[in-house]
Enzyme design. Structure first.
Site, PDB file in Angstrom:
ATOM      1  N   GLN A 152       2.566   0.392  -3.815  1.00 11.68           N
ATOM      2  CA  GLN A 152       1.274  -0.171  -4.198  1.00 11.68           C
ATOM      3  C   GLN A 152       0.166   0.863  -4.019  1.00 11.68           C
ATOM      4  OE1 GLN A 152       0.339  -3.981  -2.470  1.00 11.68           O
ATOM      5  NE2 GLN A 152      -1.668  -4.015  -3.429  1.00 11.68           N
ATOM      6  N   PHE A 153      -0.114   1.607  -5.099  1.00  7.91           N
ATOM      7  CA  PHE A 153      -1.107   2.679  -5.031  1.00  7.91           C
ATOM      8  C   PHE A 153      -2.507   2.160  -4.733  1.00  7.91           C
ATOM      9  CE2 PHE A 153      -1.859   1.422  -9.370  1.00  7.91           C
ATOM     10  CZ  PHE A 153      -3.189   1.755  -9.609  1.00  7.91           C
ATOM     11  N   THR A 154      -2.782   0.886  -5.007  1.00  3.12           N
ATOM     12  CA  THR A 154      -4.128   0.355  -4.774  1.00  3.12           C
ATOM     13  C   THR A 154      -4.488   0.320  -3.290  1.00  3.12           C
ATOM     14  OG1 THR A 154      -3.342  -1.932  -4.816  1.00  3.12           O
ATOM     15  CG2 THR A 154      -4.134  -0.993  -6.911  1.00  3.12           C
TER      16      THR A 154
END
Length: 148
Positions: free
Chosen positions: A78-80
């Site tokens: 999850q890059f966010t």
């Protein structure tokens, strides 16, 4: 590297209507990878994850690790989690690792966790639009950050 860890009674990941990973009791781990992260961060986070004493013992105290309860892990990229939000209203993801690097470290994390637990870690699909279903147990949610 940043990880959001949720103690769950169940969790699953679905991509395009297909379940890619599913667990019962264990940990849902959302993993954010930064551009300057290396293999040493995956090693530290993996060891921390399998040794965190966040499951209840017989007295109801958080004294057991995922290893102690023979639990499972669902690992989701999850890059966010790397978003910078201090300025403006639109999150900046400039510190997030580029896809090739992030995917390699995500796979490395899965391999490390599988080796430490002596069982296959369940996973999402890197870069996909995923639907995560979970039942947070407690609720218990912990954030690990290798920069802190």
């Amino acid at each position: 590297m940043r990880a959001v860890i949720q103690r769950v009674t169940q969790a699953s990941c679905t991509v395009d209507g297909v379940c890619t990973g599913e667990i019962k009791q264990g940990l849902l781990v959302l993993l954010g990878i930064e551009e300057d992260d290396t293999d040493s961060e995956t090693e530290w986070v993996a060891h921390k994850l399998v040794n965190l004493r966040i499951f209840s013992d017989e007295a109801g105290l958080m004294n057991k690790s995922i290893q102690d309860i023979a639990g499972n892990i669902l690992l989701i990229s999850q890059f966010t989690l790397i978003a910078q939000t201090r300025k403006g209203n639109r999150p900046s993801f400039i510190r997030a690792a580029k896809p090739n690097k992030a995917e390699q470290l995500y796979q490395t994390m899965s391999e490390r966790l599988s080796a430490l637990l002596n069982k296959q870690v369940q996973m999402g699909v890197f870069g996909a639009d995923m639907e995560i279903d979970l039942c947070n147990d407690g609720p218990v949610t912990i954030i690990l950050d290798t920069k802190e």
